[in-house]
Design an enzyme around this catalytic site. Structure first.
Site, PDB file in Angstrom:
ATOM      1  N   VAL A   1     104.306 -11.900 -50.120  1.00 26.53           N
ATOM      2  CA  VAL A   1     104.416 -12.075 -48.477  1.00 26.53           C
ATOM      3  C   VAL A   1     105.470 -11.096 -48.185  1.00 26.53           C
ATOM      4  O   VAL A   1     105.480 -10.886 -46.838  1.00 26.53           O
ATOM      5  CB  VAL A   1     104.649 -13.467 -48.008  1.00 26.53           C
ATOM      6  CG1 VAL A   1     103.558 -14.291 -48.470  1.00 26.53           C
ATOM      7  CG2 VAL A   1     105.941 -13.836 -48.675  1.00 26.53           C
ATOM      8  N   TYR A   2     106.180 -10.174 -48.758  1.00 25.09           N
ATOM      9  CA  TYR A   2     107.325  -9.564 -48.255  1.00 25.09           C
ATOM     10  C   TYR A   2     106.426  -8.282 -47.655  1.00 25.09           C
ATOM     11  O   TYR A   2     105.983  -7.597 -48.319  1.00 25.09           O
ATOM     12  CB  TYR A   2     108.320  -8.797 -49.469  1.00 25.09           C
ATOM     13  CG  TYR A   2     109.089 -10.078 -49.770  1.00 25.09           C
ATOM     14  CD1 TYR A   2     109.303 -10.993 -49.469  1.00 25.09           C
ATOM     15  CD2 TYR A   2     110.287  -9.770 -50.779  1.00 25.09           C
ATOM     16  CE1 TYR A   2     110.227 -12.240 -49.689  1.00 25.09           C
ATOM     17  CE2 TYR A   2     110.943 -10.757 -51.399  1.00 25.09           C
ATOM     18  CZ  TYR A   2     111.030 -12.015 -50.844  1.00 25.09           C
ATOM     19  OH  TYR A   2     111.901 -12.518 -51.407  1.00 25.09           O
ATOM     20  N   ALA A   3     106.702  -8.213 -46.293  1.00 25.56           N
ATOM     21  CA  ALA A   3     106.015  -7.117 -45.558  1.00 25.56           C
ATOM     22  C   ALA A   3     104.607  -7.125 -45.811  1.00 25.56           C
ATOM     23  O   ALA A   3     103.871  -6.247 -45.777  1.00 25.56           O
ATOM     24  CB  ALA A   3     106.823  -5.689 -45.813  1.00 25.56           C
TER      25      ALA A   3
END
Length: 327
Positions: free
Chosen positions: A52-54
């Site tokens: 889910v990072y960026a």
């Protein structure tokens, strides 16, 4: 950089890990390349990311850099699955979602396996044994070498780790990632003792108190370019801008002045050398910030300074955690 075992496993990680939360947002492709190269050249191996990072961009960027900057085999790649962008459900740790998410992460990373795969958060809507079965499948299929969890409370971690140790063939938990710093010592109440007893290594996130322990917010304002000054991350930093934090930051600064080092080095060395800690994860947004974190590698705090910092930052643990033998 000194390597450490992650829990009671054979996985060795550098005692400082590199976080990638800012990659694809505050950290550009060029900055990420410079950070990763400097980390690798300093002997760093553990690189932590998440699907889910960026929105997956961090994983995709790391995958490209593994082809051009750093050999894949030189790094311990850790990623996380389970958090979802769903207004009705923040976490989905069902077996189906986790394994689908892992396959997507592998495609973005451009690799056939990750070294450490972590459940990003506890899912109260999915039976825990189903979540843990996904970890077993990931290891048995070769998609993950080791597994862990993030953000689990004490009882959740103890239940998960005990379940995995209860029968042959289950993948034991290697690591648990939680926030831990001089400003946030809540893990010491139940999580850390449980992790140490069950052979799970702790990977502290936000070891610099979300940046506050560097002293950059001491005058009460957020400097330009800091997370506290940004619209997206200001709410993340603000809980640590209070009188309690001011007192701890003052103590860290006093210790740093006495040792002729920076507050960042003192704060990072403190958490790095806590019992049960494998590797703090530093989310350096550029090579300059990483260099400051790497400079703590040579620092070992004197016992008297460690005791002073322990005292000024001591959390209040009352019933049932007080030591009754002293009463």
């Amino acid at each position: 950089m000194e390597p450490r075992q992650l829990g009671h496993t054979g996985l060795r990680v550098s005692r400082l890990g590199l976080g990638t939360l800012s990659w694809g947002r505050e950290t550009s492709d060029q900055e990420a390349a410079a950070v990763l190269k400097a980390f690798w050249e300093a002997g760093g191996t553990l690189v932590d990311t998440a699907d889910v990072y960026a929105d997956g961009t961090a994983e995709h960027l790391l995958g490209r850099l593994l082809e051009t900057i750093v050999p894949r085999e030189d790094l311990v790649i850790a990623t996380k699955s389970g958090c979802v962008a769903d207004p009705h459900r923040a976490v989905d740790a069902s077996r189906g979602h986790l394994l689908t998410a892992l396959d997507a992460s592998l495609r973005r990373l451009g690799t056939d396996h990750v070294d450490l795969w972590q459940v990003h958060a506890f899912d109260p809507l999915t039976p825990l044994e189903e979540t843990l079965h996904a970890l077993d499948i990931a290891v048995s299929s070769g998609r993950a070498r080791y597994v862990g969890v993030c953000g689990f409370s004490g009882w959740q971690l103890a239940k998960a780790a005990t379940w995995q140790l209860a029968a042959p063939g289950r993948a034991r938990l290697a690591g648990a990632q939680l926030e831990y710093s001089l400003l946030q010592r809540g893990v010491e109440r139940e999580v850390l003792p449980g992790a140490r007893d069950l052979g799970v290594g702790l990977l502290p996130s936000s070891p610099l108190g979300r940046g506050v322990l560097t002293g950059k917010y001491r005058d009460g304002s957020a400097p330009a370019g800091s997370r506290g000054a940004g619209e997206r991350m200001a709410a993340f930093v603000s809980p640590y801008l209070d009188n309690t934090a001011d007192r701890i930051v003052d103590a860290v600064t006093t210790a740093a002045d006495g040792l002729a080092v920076s507050p960042l080095q003192v704060a990072l060395a403190w958490v790095r050398d806590r019992p049960g800690v494998a590797a703090p994860l530093v989310g350096a947004r550029n090579a300059q910030q990483l260099g400051q974190a790497l400079s703590a590698e040579a620092l070992t705090l004197p016992d008297e300074i460690t005791r002073a910092l322990d005292e000024v930052s001591a959390p209040v643990h009352r019933y049932p955690d007080q030591d009754w033998s002293t009463l």
